[in-house]
Design a protein around this motif. Structure first.
Motif, PDB file in Angstrom:
ATOM      1  N   THR A   1       0.521 -10.791  -2.680  1.00 52.92           N
ATOM      2  CA  THR A   1       0.614 -10.717  -1.143  1.00 52.92           C
ATOM      3  C   THR A   1       1.023  -9.347  -0.728  1.00 52.92           C
ATOM      4  O   THR A   1       0.271  -8.811   0.057  1.00 52.92           O
ATOM      5  N   ALA A   2       1.865  -9.020  -1.378  1.00 54.13           N
ATOM      6  CA  ALA A   2       2.130  -7.262  -1.346  1.00 54.13           C
ATOM      7  C   ALA A   2       1.263  -6.384  -1.450  1.00 54.13           C
ATOM      8  O   ALA A   2       0.923  -5.651  -0.683  1.00 54.13           O
ATOM      9  N   ASP A   3       0.390  -6.812  -2.463  1.00 58.11           N
ATOM     10  CA  ASP A   3      -0.681  -5.736  -2.911  1.00 58.11           C
ATOM     11  C   ASP A   3      -1.856  -5.947  -1.721  1.00 58.11           C
ATOM     12  O   ASP A   3      -2.513  -4.790  -1.571  1.00 58.11           O
ATOM     13  N   ALA A   4      -1.969  -6.995  -1.367  1.00 53.13           N
ATOM     14  CA  ALA A   4      -2.860  -7.337  -0.266  1.00 53.13           C
ATOM     15  C   ALA A   4      -2.584  -6.274   0.872  1.00 53.13           C
ATOM     16  O   ALA A   4      -3.692  -6.112   1.750  1.00 53.13           O
ATOM     17  N   ALA A   5      -1.386  -6.136   1.144  1.00 53.37           N
ATOM     18  CA  ALA A   5      -1.021  -5.344   2.661  1.00 53.37           C
ATOM     19  C   ALA A   5      -1.186  -3.918   2.344  1.00 53.37           C
ATOM     20  O   ALA A   5      -1.122  -3.214   3.249  1.00 53.37           O
ATOM     21  N   VAL A   6      -1.561  -3.442   1.213  1.00 56.77           N
ATOM     22  CA  VAL A   6      -1.566  -2.066   0.851  1.00 56.77           C
ATOM     23  C   VAL A   6      -2.886  -1.488   1.278  1.00 56.77           C
ATOM     24  O   VAL A   6      -3.881  -2.298   0.848  1.00 56.77           O
ATOM     25  N   VAL A   7      -3.101  -0.437   1.838  1.00 57.60           N
ATOM     26  CA  VAL A   7      -4.239   0.231   2.327  1.00 57.60           C
ATOM     27  C   VAL A   7      -4.566   1.315   1.541  1.00 57.60           C
ATOM     28  O   VAL A   7      -3.741   2.074   1.338  1.00 57.60           O
ATOM     29  N   ARG A   8      -5.686   1.749   1.607  1.00 55.95           N
ATOM     30  CA  ARG A   8      -6.264   2.966   0.906  1.00 55.95           C
ATOM     31  C   ARG A   8      -5.870   4.096   1.595  1.00 55.95           C
ATOM     32  O   ARG A   8      -6.186   4.318   2.957  1.00 55.95           O
ATOM     33  N   PRO A   9      -5.268   5.258   1.272  1.00 50.65           N
ATOM     34  CA  PRO A   9      -4.627   6.480   2.016  1.00 50.65           C
ATOM     35  C   PRO A   9      -6.016   7.481   2.177  1.00 50.65           C
ATOM     36  O   PRO A   9      -6.874   7.289   1.431  1.00 50.65           O
ATOM     37  N   GLN A  10      -5.594   8.389   2.746  1.00 50.22           N
ATOM     38  CA  GLN A  10      -6.581   9.461   2.874  1.00 50.22           C
ATOM     39  C   GLN A  10      -6.441  10.400   1.805  1.00 50.22           C
ATOM     40  O   GLN A  10      -5.472  10.490   1.056  1.00 50.22           O
ATOM     41  N   GLY A  11      -7.409  11.426   1.655  1.00 47.93           N
ATOM     42  CA  GLY A  11      -7.144  12.315   0.770  1.00 47.93           C
ATOM     43  C   GLY A  11      -8.371  12.105  -0.128  1.00 47.93           C
ATOM     44  O   GLY A  11      -9.136  11.276  -0.305  1.00 47.93           O
ATOM     45  N   PRO A  12      -8.585  13.432  -1.004  1.00 45.64           N
ATOM     46  CA  PRO A  12      -9.428  13.512  -2.190  1.00 45.64           C
ATOM     47  C   PRO A  12      -9.694  12.265  -3.039  1.00 45.64           C
ATOM     48  O   PRO A  12      -8.299  11.929  -3.360  1.00 45.64           O
ATOM     49  N   GLU A  13     -10.729  11.744  -3.306  1.00 44.64           N
ATOM     50  CA  GLU A  13     -10.899  10.239  -4.124  1.00 44.64           C
ATOM     51  C   GLU A  13     -10.483  10.564  -5.532  1.00 44.64           C
ATOM     52  O   GLU A  13     -11.230  11.504  -5.975  1.00 44.64           O
TER      53      GLU A  13
ATOM     54  N   GLN B   1      -4.579   0.133  -9.296  1.00 39.12           N
ATOM     55  CA  GLN B   1      -5.275   0.787  -8.162  1.00 39.12           C
ATOM     56  C   GLN B   1      -4.423   0.649  -6.733  1.00 39.12           C
ATOM     57  O   GLN B   1      -4.293   1.472  -6.047  1.00 39.12           O
ATOM     58  N   LYS B   2      -3.997  -0.410  -6.529  1.00 41.30           N
ATOM     59  CA  LYS B   2      -3.026  -0.649  -5.186  1.00 41.30           C
ATOM     60  C   LYS B   2      -1.701  -0.032  -5.553  1.00 41.30           C
ATOM     61  O   LYS B   2      -1.212   0.383  -4.249  1.00 41.30           O
ATOM     62  N   ARG B   3      -1.365   0.146  -6.618  1.00 38.43           N
ATOM     63  CA  ARG B   3       0.007   1.061  -6.787  1.00 38.43           C
ATOM     64  C   ARG B   3      -0.235   2.346  -6.595  1.00 38.43           C
ATOM     65  O   ARG B   3       0.588   3.023  -5.919  1.00 38.43           O
ATOM     66  N   LEU B   4      -1.361   2.838  -7.115  1.00 36.31           N
ATOM     67  CA  LEU B   4      -1.738   4.079  -6.786  1.00 36.31           C
ATOM     68  C   LEU B   4      -1.737   4.311  -5.234  1.00 36.31           C
ATOM     69  O   LEU B   4      -1.383   5.456  -4.782  1.00 36.31           O
ATOM     70  N   TRP B   5      -2.353   3.472  -4.549  1.00 38.32           N
ATOM     71  CA  TRP B   5      -2.765   3.453  -3.007  1.00 38.32           C
ATOM     72  C   TRP B   5      -1.266   3.661  -2.490  1.00 38.32           C
ATOM     73  O   TRP B   5      -1.102   4.547  -1.471  1.00 38.32           O
ATOM     74  N   ALA B   6      -0.314   2.810  -2.786  1.00 41.62           N
ATOM     75  CA  ALA B   6       0.965   2.760  -2.335  1.00 41.62           C
ATOM     76  C   ALA B   6       1.627   4.055  -2.524  1.00 41.62           C
ATOM     77  O   ALA B   6       2.715   4.529  -1.829  1.00 41.62           O
ATOM     78  N   ALA B   7       1.326   4.797  -3.421  1.00 35.92           N
ATOM     79  CA  ALA B   7       2.003   6.229  -3.894  1.00 35.92           C
ATOM     80  C   ALA B   7       1.505   7.048  -3.207  1.00 35.92           C
ATOM     81  O   ALA B   7       1.675   8.355  -3.405  1.00 35.92           O
ATOM     82  N   GLY B   8       0.306   6.962  -2.204  1.00 27.85           N
ATOM     83  CA  GLY B   8      -0.465   7.818  -1.470  1.00 27.85           C
ATOM     84  C   GLY B   8      -1.653   8.654  -2.268  1.00 27.85           C
ATOM     85  O   GLY B   8      -1.934   9.379  -1.887  1.00 27.85           O
ATOM     86  N   ILE B   9      -1.960   7.780  -3.425  1.00 28.67           N
ATOM     87  CA  ILE B   9      -2.973   8.519  -4.035  1.00 28.67           C
ATOM     88  C   ILE B   9      -4.447   7.692  -3.648  1.00 28.67           C
ATOM     89  O   ILE B   9      -4.377   6.502  -4.016  1.00 28.67           O
TER      90      ILE B   9
END
Length: 241
Positions: A42-54, A81-89
């Motif tokens: 559920t927590a993973d689903a709430a994470v959205v892709r951040p901005q920045g170079p892919e 992938q979701k944890r990287l997004w959460a870290a702003g990557i």
């Protein structure tokens, strides 16, 4: 991590030589334990892709990457992938896990997988070897296949993070002594990142392992991703330099 109290895992390896191999791909029918997503899903689903170079990551492995027995979006590459997004990557982790692959099969398909990506990846997560130990393939053959894959990635100038495997003690001390050092040896030789044992922290804990005692549950995968994602993030950061 010592396998130590993972006697069920060792028994499963010896009693079912195709547990990692006969699992089907990530889109196979889901196991019962995947019917209710783990709380962390559920927590993973709430994470959205951040901005920045892919940043592009290829997760190249077997069923432990493919996501056997868990719902869509809950595989190890998905969770990393979701944890990287959460870290702003802003990372895309391509899941190239194929259930049943031994290192010889991975060696054959690596070039194809790389050539069919939209561009050269910033990192390859290489996680093969589990099926080799299930089938008790010679550790020398496992080493040679992984060496060849790392040589190919080095030739293409692609950074690598190895996710290692361990042999159960009841395969005998000689097998263990030849098998377990493969990953640290090759990581040192090729200056690759190393996550020493992919099932570290979950093996031997029934609540985190599926009924086959070989594949982690969705919650087990989440715990692996929690440990692994910071290392992936660090390698992506290093690759930018």
């Amino acid at each position: 991590m010592r396998i130590g109290n993972a006697s069920r895992y060792a028994a499963a390896l010896l009693a079912a030589p195709a547990l990692l191999g006969g699992c089907g791909r990530a889109d196979a029918p889901q196991a019962e334990n995947a019917a209710t997503p783990a709380p962390s899903a559920t927590a993973d689903a709430a994470v959205v892709r951040p901005q920045g170079p892919e940043r592009l990551v290829l997760a190249f492995g077997d069923s432990l990457y493919a996501g056997y027995g868990v719902g869509r979006g809950l595989s190890l590459p998905d969770r990393v992938q979701k944890r990287l997004w959460a870290a702003g990557i802003n990372a895309t982790v391509v899941n190239a896990g194929v259930s049943g692959d031994i290192t010889a099969a991975g060696r054959q398909r690596l070039g194809f997988a790389l050539d069919n990506l939209p561009r050269k990846p910033d990192l390859v997560m290489l996680g093969l070897g589990g099926n080799d130990v299930l089938r008790q393939i010679s550790p020398a053959e496992t080493r040679a296949n992984l060496d060849a894959m790392l040589a190919e990635l080095k030739k293409r100038q692609i950074p690598v993070m190895l996710t290692g495997m361990r042999a159960p003690p009841n395969l005998g001390p000689d097998f263990v002594a030849r098998f377990d050092p493969i990953w640290p040896d090759l990581a040192k030789r090729y200056d690759a990142g190393l996550y020493p044992f992919i099932l570290d922290g979950v093996i031997g804990t029934p609540a985190l392992m599926q009924a086959d005692h070989v594949h982690p549950t969705a919650e087990g995968i989440a715990k692996i991703a929690d440990r692994m994602a910071p290392m992936v993030a660090g390698q992506l950061q290093d690759a930018k330099r």
